[in-house]
Design an enzyme around this catalytic site. Structure first.
Site, PDB file in Angstrom:
ATOM      1  N   LYS A 126       0.869  -1.189   0.000  1.00 32.26           N
ATOM      2  CA  LYS A 126       0.000   0.000   0.000  1.00 32.26           C
ATOM      3  C   LYS A 126       0.895   1.225   0.000  1.00 32.26           C
ATOM      4  CE  LYS A 126      -4.081  -1.964   1.749  1.00 32.26           C
ATOM      5  NZ  LYS A 126      -4.443  -2.128   3.144  1.00 32.26           N
ATOM      6  N   HIS A 129       1.569   6.781   3.063  1.00 26.31           N
ATOM      7  CA  HIS A 129       0.796   8.020   2.953  1.00 26.31           C
ATOM      8  C   HIS A 129       1.185   9.034   4.015  1.00 26.31           C
ATOM      9  CE1 HIS A 129      -1.788   6.777   6.258  1.00 26.31           C
ATOM     10  NE2 HIS A 129      -1.921   5.594   5.676  1.00 26.31           N
ATOM     11  N   HIS A 132       1.620   7.992   7.576  1.00 24.27           N
ATOM     12  CA  HIS A 132       2.893   7.327   7.867  1.00 24.27           C
ATOM     13  C   HIS A 132       4.031   8.331   7.917  1.00 24.27           C
ATOM     14  CE1 HIS A 132       0.661   3.749   6.088  1.00 24.27           C
ATOM     15  NE2 HIS A 132       0.817   3.485   7.369  1.00 24.27           N
TER      16      HIS A 132
END
Ligand code: ARG
Length: 572
Positions: A126, A129, A132
């Site tokens: 994933k 983003h 994070h």
């Protein structure tokens, strides 16, 4: 460095016996206005206890404060206002900063104690983003702050590398993907496959069963399933590593969720023997309604583990492996409940150290009003955000200082610094709006502003050295603190003095923004001093004294920037 507040508290405590010394210490203030002294005690806070009026208390306490570095003590309007001798204070501060150099602000209060910081922790396959990013930036700053205060710190990246989503990914890859595409597209391609799976599964629910079956195979150690899974990890980690390199962030260990696969069995057993597991339609959970929380699912019907299972196991593992003093988990506040549940379960298992598990939540980030979700659409990739920041700084440098040496590297340090600083500029729990204009403004309360101020201090030092180097030049006159009397100079000295205290506060409150805001204050104080007090004057003693201040500011800004993960270029 001499601790003035502590000394004052100590002297006061021999007189006010009803109050503990550290409580007196907590009452002491730094008055906002220099007319009210350097340290003051608001006596109304003691008047109930001592059964006296604030002014009477102030009058009585006045005589207890003494020392040759105290200028005078006033008792005014219920306040005890203590004025330090300016020359002695200047002498103390400048000597301490110069002597400690790049360790100025460091302490050994954490010696012999270990803190585990669980941060960043993106999910494999994933996109990394902005949530994070915030975890990475806050966690990294806390890491450096604790280490600076003498703790042994273990930085753990608890990667999201296990779970049913990998079953879905395998199904999607086998149906709609190929090796070449994953290798070139990396996480973008893995995300496309994942989204495709969900789209297709809407009309074909059988896919969900297939995915679950693949995950069960993974948990059973099936070679084919694990080979694919490992490959997804490699591809993702390569991409994450680019971001970590850009940010200059390192981890001591990457123990993701999968690390606990072979460690959960005994924990489940322990939960069972301790009577904490309840069966629910074939699944197993821990009930927490007594504590006003929803139950925590520990084993699914098919026997597979969950996020909770892995976090409880990780806590137990870390305790036995690191003998930590505390563990700090840095995530978005959306995970508040998750951590409360996990910590409660550890407590219910009978471990009193559950109180040392600390969730450090932070608010959401949006980009100029646009949310940055990972679900469909609007995904702002972090890589792009950082690269854009660098490019924007590059064009500012191109316009303002085209002959700057090492332009690209400086643009990287300032562009990345702007993004990091922006994430740390407000209390972490606040939601933040990322605005290009605010984050990159060289005159705002930003990373570039602090870095620019540092470069300005370097430039003064370079000039004093005839163009080379930023060491304090050999000064052939004695240090003359008595010459450092102006208001703006005193303000810089006070800020320099506060550094140590601010770092400690940031550690106690787990709040790196205390350091970033401090740096803005110091930079502003320095710029006022720079404006008011010409530095490279002819008079040797004055010049030497002022240059020492410039050097102290340069050292402190650099140390502070380093603590929150920013670099400090010498030229900008
Ligand atoms: N991977 C999780 C996420 O992206 C964060 C993990 C945080 N750490 C932990 N021990 N649960 O939301």
């Amino acid at each position: 460095m001499h601790n003035y507040k502590q000394r004052v508290a100590h002297q006061l405590s021999s007189f006010i016996q009803a109050v503990e010394e550290h409580d007196i210490l907590a009452l002491l203030e730094y008055p906002p206005n220099p007319d009210m002294g350097d340290i003051s005690l608001p006596c109304f806070k003691l008047s109930k206890l001592l059964r006296k009026s604030p002014q009477d208390i102030a009058n009585e306490l006045k005589e207890t404060i003494h020392g040759d570095d105290i200028e005078r003590v006033d008792a005014v309007a219920g306040y005890l206002n203590i004025f330090l001798n300016r020359s002695q204070f200047a002498h103390e501060v400048v000597n301490s900063v110069l002597a400690a150099g790049d360790r100025y602000g460091a302490q050994q209060i954490g010696q012999g104690r270990t803190v585990v910081i669980d941060f960043s922790s993106p999910n494999i396959a994933k996109p990394f983003h902005v949530g994070h990013l915030r975890s990475t930036v806050i966690g990294n700053a806390l890491y450096r702050i604790f280490a600076y205060l003498g703790y042994d710190v273990v930085g753990v990246n608890h990667l999201g590398d296990w779970g049913t989503q990998f079953g879905k990914l395998i199904v999607a890859y086998q149906r709609w993907g190929n090796q070449q595409q994953v290798e070139t597209g990396a996480i973008d391609e893995l995300l496309r496959l994942y989204v495709k799976f969900h789209d297709e599964a809407e009309s074909n629910p059988e896919l969900e069963n297939e995915a679950r079956a693949w995950f069960v195979r993974m948990e059973a150690g099936d070679k084919e399933a694990l080979a694919l899974w490992e490959w997804f990890i490699d591809v993702s980690l390569k991409e994450f590593q680019n971001i970590y390199d850009l940010l200059g962030v390192q981890f001591d260990i990457f123990t993701g969720e999968s690390f606990y696969n072979d460690k959960m069995g005994p924990v489940i057993e322990e939960l069972r023997t301790k009577g904490l597991l309840v069966e629910d339609d074939g699944a197993w959970l821990v009930k927490l309604d007594e504590y006003n929380m929803s139950p925590a699912l520990m084993l699914k019907k098919d026997g597979s583990s969950l996020y909770h299972t892995r976090d409880v196991t990780a806590a137990l593992y870390r305790k036995s492996h690191y003998q930590f003093d505390k563990v700090i988990y840095v995530t978005d506040y959306a995970q508040n409940l998750h951590f409360q549940q996990c910590f409660k379960i550890v407590e219910l298992m009978g471990y009193d150290w559950s109180k040392d598990l600390i969730h450090v939540p932070f608010g959401r980030v949006s980009l100029e009003g646009m949310s940055l979700s990972t679900r469909k659409g609007n995904v702002v990739k972090l890589d792009d955000l950082l690269k854009q920041a660098i490019a924007k700084i590059q064009s500012i440098i191109e316009a303002k200082n085209p002959h700057l040496e090492n332009k690209e590297e400086v643009a990287r340090q300032v562009g990345v610094g702007a993004v990091i600083f922006n994430d740390l500029s407000a209390n972490r729990i606040k939601d933040i709006v990322f605005s290009w204009e605010d984050a990159l403004n060289f005159e705002g309360e930003t990373g570039p502003y602090v870095q620019y101020t540092h470069a300005r201090a370097c430039s003064v030092l370079r000039k004093a050295n005839g163009g080379e180097g930023i060491d304090l030049p050999e000064q052939n006159v004695p240090f003359a603190p008595a010459l450092l009397q102006e208001q703006s100079t005193s303000q810089v000295l006070k800020e320099l003095y506060l550094f140590t205290e601010r770092i400690e506060q940031a550690m106690v409150k787990l709040e790196p923004s205390i350091v970033s805001r401090y740096l803005v204050d110091l930079a502003q104080a320095f710029n006022r001093f720079y404006h008011d007090c010409p530095i490279l004057v002819d008079e040797p003693e004055l010049r030497a004294a002022r240059l020492s201040i410039v050097k102290c500011v340069q050292i402190t800004l650099r140390n502070g920037l380093r603590l929150i993960g920013l670099q400090s270029p010498e030229k900008l």
